[in-house]
Scaffold this active site. Structure first.
Site, PDB file in Angstrom:
ATOM      1  N   ARG A  12       0.837  -1.193   0.000  1.00  0.00           N
ATOM      2  CA  ARG A  12       0.000   0.000   0.000  1.00  0.00           C
ATOM      3  C   ARG A  12       0.875   1.246   0.000  1.00  0.00           C
ATOM      4  NH1 ARG A  12      -4.841  -2.133  -1.335  1.00  0.00           N
ATOM      5  NH2 ARG A  12      -5.677  -3.478   0.289  1.00  0.00           N
ATOM      6  N   THR A  13       0.228   2.400  -0.134  1.00  0.00           N
ATOM      7  CA  THR A  13       0.949   3.660   0.019  1.00  0.00           C
ATOM      8  C   THR A  13       1.529   3.704   1.429  1.00  0.00           C
ATOM      9  OG1 THR A  13      -0.724   4.673  -1.352  1.00  0.00           O
ATOM     10  CG2 THR A  13       0.747   6.154  -0.199  1.00  0.00           C
TER      11      THR A  13
END
Lengths: 253, 262
Positions: free
Chosen positions: B35-36
């Site tokens: 994920r970010t």
């Protein structure tokens, strides 16, 4: 009718002489519906329709039949009201999807094309019925103003002036007299009111309400209802002309 | 079997029970989903405060790539509806996505044509729900947002905060990024204990300018080019390309400034 009893009108397939009866019947649903007109002027488009007040209990000026799609599109429908609402909903979905994909407002020609194609699908399957509405698509985009009318069989043409519903013949005759290339939006509002009043049936004068929206230079390209003040002014003008004509006729007699 | 052999599997799920052979989990050769985990191109400070007639919100035009001052012309204030401004710090691309969401919301609400307009409090509620939902997916929009405007029928000044964790709060003065540390005390001095109720527009602007000056001096992720939006019941006044005066003569005596001689 020659079609009755043959069975060719019971589904969406061609009769031996090449007609789609269900699609044709859909036009009948619109023929007696309230009158709706669209005017494309030099700097924008006007949509106007007339609603018979079927009950005094109905709240005035809120049960609208012209919907906004994105910011720059207005869709007026006449015929089966729920069918019209579905068309507007579909148009909104198309506009949203265009925005999601391309990050810009959907062009007028595209929204008309998408709606035309959608309506046409409902003339291809025996499990569905065609739409009982005429849809007026008014847009103002980088290419200028556009007015399209989508018919129940899916055909859509671009117009300078379009009319459908009960008073369409009278309205079309009046529309033909307009000079669309020099007409301005504010004047077109008056003309639209006048034309709707001209379609009134004198014997059967039920109470009416006019709903009118516009999109163009006057509204910064945003589809909005015509302001109350201007609409009342236009209706007053239309009433004066309608009354004037009656007096003229009375004098001649 | 010795005791040590047994300890090897203590606390581990038994593969043949939980993931029988042939199961997707066992056979998957995909790398784990990432994920970010950090913002990339970022904006820093946003300032907002209430004053007697409305609210004022400001943000500079800088977007940094790490410590590099990468873009000098990024507008971090967005107008939503007729009486709301949303300002953003944090990841600029996530902010641009939020702008798209807000435009979609604005169009959708406008289509009803029922005379109801989006209020700052509605927009804040919407944004906080979007942010919280994304945090729960472990894929947050990496932003700190300030929603400022005049709210409801009475057009009451409104300032509220929402961030990537779904945290929300409201106060007479709010700041994001470095301004949270450097500017907030100054903003609070002007607004606390209901002082904002008698704060003039000029004083509010002077406070904003002073904060921007301090930030420009002390925050290395700031720029002396900023936008200020003033929202009052009369409407929105949006000023771009604003700047403040600054003096740098003292700087030569500062260690670390300019060419190093030591």
């Amino acid at each position: 009718m020659s079609s009755i009893g043959t069975g060719y009108d019971l589904g969406l397939f061609f009769s031996p002489d090449g007609r789609l009866f269900q699609a044709e019947y859909a036009y009948k649903a619109v023929e007696n519906a309230s009158t709706c007109i669209g005017i494309k002027c030099e700097d924008g488009v006007i949509l106007a329709l007339e609603k018979v007040v079927t009950s005094k209990l109905l709240k005035p000026r809120v049960n609208n039949r012209i919907g906004s799609v994105d910011r720059h599109i207005g869709i007026a429908t006449t015929g089966f009201i729920p069918d019209g609402q579905h068309i507007v909903k579909r148009a909104r979905d198309e506009a949203t999807s265009w925005r999601d994909n391309y990050g810009s407002p959907i062009p007028g020609t595209v929204i008309a094309d998408r709606l035309g194609n959608y309506v046409q699908l409902f003339t291809c399957y025996s499990s569905v019925r065609p739409f009982g509405v005429m849809s007026f698509v008014a847009t103002y985009d980088s290419e200028g103003p556009h007015l399209y009318m989508v018919e129940p069989n899916g055909v859509y043409w671009g117009y300078n002036g379009a009319a459908a519903g009960k008073g369409r013949q009278v309205a079309r005759n009046e529309l033909e007299k307009l000079n669309f290339s020099s007409l301005k939006m504010k004047d077109a509002v008056k003309e639209a009111a006048r034309i709707l009043y001209a379609t009134h049936d004198e014997e059967n004068n039920k109470e009416h309400e006019i709903e009118m929206t516009w999109v163009g230079v006057e509204t910064n390209g945003i589809h909005t209802p015509v302001p109350d003040e201007l609409l009342q002014e236009a209706e007053a003008y239309a009433r004066r002309i309608a009354d004037g004509e009656e007096e003229d006729i009375a004098m001649q007699e | 079997m010795s005791f040590l052999e047994l300890t090897e599997v203590w606390g581990k799920p038994q593969k043949d029970i939980f993931f029988p052979s042939g199961s997707e989990v066992e056979e998957s050769t995909d790398a784990p989903i990432q994920r970010t985990v950090q913002p990339i191109v970022t904006g820093s400070s946003v300032l907002a405060l209430k004053f007697a007639d409305g609210v004022m919100i400001a943000a500079d035009n800088l977007a940094s790539y790490g410590s590099l001052a990468r873009f000098y012309d990024v507008e971090r204030l967005t107008k939503v509806g007729d009486n709301t401004i949303v300002g953003a710090g944090g990841d600029i691309s996530d902010y641009q996505q939020i702008q798209r969401l807000l435009e979609k919301l604005e169009i959708k609400e406008g289509n009803y044509g029922d005379g109801y307009a989006l209020q700052p409090s509605y927009i804040h509620e919407y944004l906080s729900k979007v942010l919280y939902a994304r945090r729960n997916k472990l894929d947050p929009y990496w932003n700190q947002l300030i929603v400022a405007g005049v709210d409801g029928e009475n057009k009451e000044p409104y300032v509220a905060f929402a961030d990537l964790r779904g945290t929300t709060y409201s106060a007479p003065a709010i700041a994001t990024g470095f301004a949270m540390h450097l500017a907030l005390p100054m903003l609070r001095k002007a607004t606390d204990d209901d002082r904002w109720k008698t704060l003039s527009k000029e004083s509010a602007r002077a406070t904003i300018d002073e904060c921007m000056r301090v930030l420009f001096y002390r925050d290395a992720r700031s720029l002396n080019k900023f936008s200020v939006a003033t929202i009052t019941p009369e409407g929105i006044e949006f000023q771009t390309d604003q700047s403040v005066s600054s003096k740098w003569a003292f700087a030569e005596k500062q260690y670390g400034y300019g060419t190093q001689t030591v």
